[in-house]
Write an enzyme that holds these catalytic residues in place. Structure first.
Site, mmCIF file in Angstrom:
data_model
loop_
_atom_site.group_PDB
_atom_site.id
_atom_site.type_symbol
_atom_site.label_atom_id
_atom_site.label_comp_id
_atom_site.label_asym_id
_atom_site.label_seq_id
_atom_site.Cartn_x
_atom_site.Cartn_y
_atom_site.Cartn_z
ATOM 1 C CG HIS A 143 -1.850 -1.162 1.395
ATOM 2 N ND1 HIS A 143 -2.786 -0.964 0.412
ATOM 3 C CD2 HIS A 143 -2.451 -2.277 2.454
ATOM 4 C CE1 HIS A 143 -3.752 -2.540 0.595
ATOM 5 N NE2 HIS A 143 -3.542 -2.434 1.761
ATOM 6 C CG HIS A 182 -7.481 -4.705 1.763
ATOM 7 N ND1 HIS A 182 -6.304 -6.030 3.029
ATOM 8 C CD2 HIS A 182 -8.449 -4.622 2.480
ATOM 9 C CE1 HIS A 182 -7.228 -6.254 3.761
ATOM 10 N NE2 HIS A 182 -8.484 -5.339 3.581
ATOM 11 C CG ASP A 263 -5.313 -10.004 3.193
ATOM 12 O OD1 ASP A 263 -4.780 -10.324 2.384
ATOM 13 O OD2 ASP A 263 -5.431 -8.436 3.731
#
Length: 377
Positions: A143, A182, A263
């Site tokens: 990120h 994500h 995740d």
């Protein structure tokens, strides 16, 4: 083929410092258990290492560490102003410079070490010292943009490793596949103008960040595959078969780097997918088969997200079993219940249609949808 496993206990001492904890930490005072209330805590990684020692899988791997990246390496991705601010805040006791990425005393050096583990793994594979490698990097990196730490990520670990390897003349064309739940917005942004580095992200749609990760995004070499919440095993493998793998094959990389988030696992508190240990094993098998075809089997994985202390170790163990070819197994204690919780056929067909539409829009594979095939994984 030898599989390297790069890790360092110091990376597990990263925490939010006094920003997120009541107890003073730093120096020889280890952060309190659970990372002081942050979801990104060290226990998922520490429990993985413990599990591999108990099962014996660690004995089938080449266990290694690597040095911190130096400032010259960091400057290939991150501007001096950001590095100066990060180092100064770290020396002053920690804090937060971006969004949801706090750090404590010594956080700058721990982040340099985390990036160093990924670089060490990539260089060992490219130099032929290892067949493939896994870096248990922490803090994560996908990120983090060039000057904006974000979502627990303080340095862009994979981008730094790739740029260093390119600068050393070890590779030119690279494919980065991100299967964290994500979107890998930082990696995508850093390589957006570089046609030599393909970035592919398979992620839960509209999870995090909320303003990136759409299929319509176009960069020099990039593909986003947003999947609706609730996708399970079959949908992930179909997205790999019809989208990610054809795109990587067409790119003709010299090495495949995986942003390995766990995740998407069914028990993760920050995701809403239904992947399980067998899903990660099967995706690893898919990547290794493609790597054998395209880049002499060169695969490097960098650990990213994954927040279920109980389940992340089993998912990662399955990946490393597949990478190493070891006969050691850690049977998934939740396999039976997760098989029962997989999506119904009509939902899988809905997702398959979306995957097919994305494949058609990008001119990729249009093979028979996976939900119509007999399960084989």
């Amino acid at each position: 083929m030898t599989t390297g496993f790069f890790h360092d206990e110091r990376c597990l001492w990263h925490g939010g410092g006094n920003y997120a904890q009541m107890a003073p930490v730093g120096g020889l005072v280890q952060p309190i258990a659970g990372g002081g209330g942050l979801p990104e805590d060290p226990e998922t990684k520490r429990r993985l290492v413990n599990l591999m020692r108990v099962t014996g899988l660690m004995s089938d791997l080449s266990e290694r560490s690597a040095p911190m990246l130096d400032r010259e390496d960091l400057l290939q991705v991150h501007p001096a102003a950001y590095l100066d601010a990060f180092e100064a805040a770290s020396d002053a006791g920690g804090g937060e410079l971006g969004l949801r990425a706090p750090f404590g005393p010594g956080g700058y050096d721990i982040a340099r070490l985390s990036a160093g583990l990924v670089s060490g793994a990539l260089e060992a594979v490219l130099q032929g010292a290892l067949g493939n490698a896994y870096a248990l990097s922490r803090p994560p990196g996908h990120h983090c943009t060039a000057d904006w730490p974000n979502g627990f990520c303080l340095l862009a670990n994979i981008a730094l490793a790739v740029r260093r390897a390119q600068a050393l003349g070890l590779c030119r064309r690279v494919a980065v596949l991100d299967w964290d739940v994500h979107h890998g917005n930082g990696t995508e942004a850093i390589f957006a103008d570089d046609p030599e580095v393909l970035t592919v992200s398979i992620h839960q749609a509209n999870n995090y960040p909320l303003d990136t990760g759409g299929f319509e995004t176009r960069a020099q070499a990039n593909l986003n595959v947003p999947l609706p919440p609730g996708c399970g095993h079959d949908s992930y493998l179909e997205a790999m078969e019809r989208l990610a793998l054809p795109a990587i094959r067409a790119h003709e990389p010299e090495v495949i780097v995986i942003a390995c988030g766990l995740d998407a696992g069914a028990f993760d508190p920050l995701g809403r997918m239904l992947a399980h240990a067998g899903t990660f094993r099967a995706m690893t098998r898919q990547v290794m088969a493609l790597a054998a075809e395209t880049c002499d089997g060169r695969v490097v994985m960098a650990h990213e997200g994954g927040y279920s202390e109980v389940y992340v170790p089993f998912c990662t163990h399955a990946i490393l079993e597949e990478m190493s070819g070891s006969a050691v197994r850690a049977e998934d204690p939740f396999a039976a219940t997760l098989a029962q919780r997989q999506p119904e056929a009509d939902f899988r067909a809905f997702v398959s249609d979306r995957i097919g539409a994305m494949a058609a829009a990008r001119g990729l594979s249009s093979r028979t949808p996976r939900h119509a095939l007999k399960a084989r994984d």
